[in-house]
Design an enzyme around this catalytic site. Structure first.
Site, PDB file in Angstrom:
ATOM      1  N   HIS A  35       1.509   4.354  -2.976  1.00 47.82           N
ATOM      2  CA  HIS A  35       1.419   5.821  -2.867  1.00 47.82           C
ATOM      3  C   HIS A  35       2.515   6.493  -3.699  1.00 47.82           C
ATOM      4  O   HIS A  35       2.275   7.513  -4.351  1.00 47.82           O
ATOM      5  CB  HIS A  35       1.570   6.252  -1.407  1.00 47.82           C
ATOM      6  CG  HIS A  35       0.311   6.167  -0.601  1.00 47.82           C
ATOM      7  ND1 HIS A  35      -0.877   6.760  -0.983  1.00 47.82           N
ATOM      8  CD2 HIS A  35       0.052   5.560   0.598  1.00 47.82           C
ATOM      9  CE1 HIS A  35      -1.803   6.533  -0.068  1.00 47.82           C
ATOM     10  NE2 HIS A  35      -1.270   5.801   0.900  1.00 47.82           N
ATOM     11  N   HIS A  64       0.833  -1.203   0.000  1.00 51.78           N
ATOM     12  CA  HIS A  64       0.000   0.000   0.000  1.00 51.78           C
ATOM     13  C   HIS A  64       0.872   1.259   0.000  1.00 51.78           C
ATOM     14  O   HIS A  64       0.586   2.218  -0.738  1.00 51.78           O
ATOM     15  CB  HIS A  64      -0.903  -0.040   1.245  1.00 51.78           C
ATOM     16  CG  HIS A  64      -1.659   1.218   1.507  1.00 51.78           C
ATOM     17  ND1 HIS A  64      -2.966   1.407   1.098  1.00 51.78           N
ATOM     18  CD2 HIS A  64      -1.302   2.357   2.164  1.00 51.78           C
ATOM     19  CE1 HIS A  64      -3.371   2.609   1.488  1.00 51.78           C
ATOM     20  NE2 HIS A  64      -2.386   3.198   2.137  1.00 51.78           N
ATOM     21  N   GLU A  65       1.930   1.260   0.795  1.00 48.45           N
ATOM     22  CA  GLU A  65       2.798   2.443   0.872  1.00 48.45           C
ATOM     23  C   GLU A  65       3.612   2.627  -0.406  1.00 48.45           C
ATOM     24  O   GLU A  65       3.798   3.753  -0.877  1.00 48.45           O
ATOM     25  CB  GLU A  65       3.716   2.342   2.091  1.00 48.45           C
ATOM     26  CG  GLU A  65       2.982   2.287   3.431  1.00 48.45           C
ATOM     27  CD  GLU A  65       2.060   3.457   3.657  1.00 48.45           C
ATOM     28  OE1 GLU A  65       2.329   4.549   3.124  1.00 48.45           O
ATOM     29  OE2 GLU A  65       1.047   3.298   4.372  1.00 48.45           O
TER      30      GLU A  65
END
Length: 266
Positions: free
Chosen positions: A129, A125-126
């Site tokens: 980004h 998820h990071e």
């Protein structure tokens, strides 16, 4: 004439700076990659200087193993520079990734992410980004909001509008609720989708992403209504992940057939 010129200038900037995210969503980018990478590197160095770095070799190896597996399936354009992965000795239940190739994981997260799959969901998820240039988009959006509010302030003063201060306060609140927070929720949802695909391609069982966010919701005491929050409500986030799960499982099963699944031991 000033109004027409301002609108034309903004329109020109939007046309030049408009790009698409990895999911095909239109974005406005006003900053170049080198600027964002330099900012990310500087922020990461500051964090390493101010937050204790974990000396637990097993924790570092575990996090590095998972991050490396995810980065191996990250598109090449995001791997031009080596990524640095740091485990911070802190009870925060969190992780982050910054432009320039920087990943930070707090030891508090290792208590909530129960296995390699769940931690892969967070790190993926990071990374997502960064892939989707959300930092650039956030800065660009804020730049537009500040410019628009400045023009509005100048206009109300120039025409002697009554209750000028009240109007500007309302405009600022409207920008926050109508632009900034929804953009942030969009970024979180988009990172969930991209991260789910990354973990499936890397060989991490994607259904564990749902378990992870259930654990995160249980560990959080945040009851802020979604429209006032920068993150989607946990139940909405889980619903979206479940809707994307058939495609993610198909990707994972292809990887599983190849017999090359990660084995990162906690």
């Amino acid at each position: 004439m000033l109004k027409k010129f301002s609108l034309a200038a903004v329109a020109a900037i939007v046309l030049v700076a408009c790009v698409q995210s990895p999911t095909g969503r239109n974005q406005i980018m006003l900053f170049n990659d080198s600027q964002l990478s330099a900012m990310g590197d500087q922020t990461f160095e500051t964090m390493k200087a101010e937050t204790p770095v974990s000396k637990d070799a097993r924790a570092n190896d575990y996090v590095q193993c998972i991050a490396s597996a995810l980065l191996r399936v990250t598109p090449e354009e995001y791997l031009t520079n080596p990524w640095e992965v740091v485990v911070f000795d802190s009870e925060q239940v969190n992780a982050f990734a910054l432009p320039g190739g920087n990943i930070g994981v707090y030891t508090g997260l290792l208590k909530v992410a129960e296995n390699q799959e769940q931690l892969a969901a967070v790190i993926g998820h990071e990374i997502a980004h960064v892939m989707a240039s959300h930092s650039n988009e956030r800065l660009s959006t804020n730049q537009f909001i500040q410019s628009a509010l400045a023009l509005g302030d100048a206009g109300t003063k120039a025409y002697g509008v009554r209750y000028q201060q009240e109007i500007m306060t309302a405009l600022g609140l409207g920008a926050q609720l109508g632009v900034t927070l929804p953009f942030s929720r969009t970024h979180e949802s988009e990172a969930d989708v991209i991260g789910l695909d990354l973990m499936a391609k890397a060989g991490f069982e994607p259904r564990q992403a749902v378990n992870l966010w259930q654990n995160m919701a249980a560990a959080s005491s945040n009851n802020t209504p979604q429209f006032l929050s920068s993150h989607p409500a946990p139940e909405n986030r889980i619903t979206e992940l479940r809707a994307r799960m058939p495609e993610a499982m198909a990707t994972f099963n292809e990887r599983k057939k190849a017999g090359r699944l990660p084995n990162c031991r906690k």
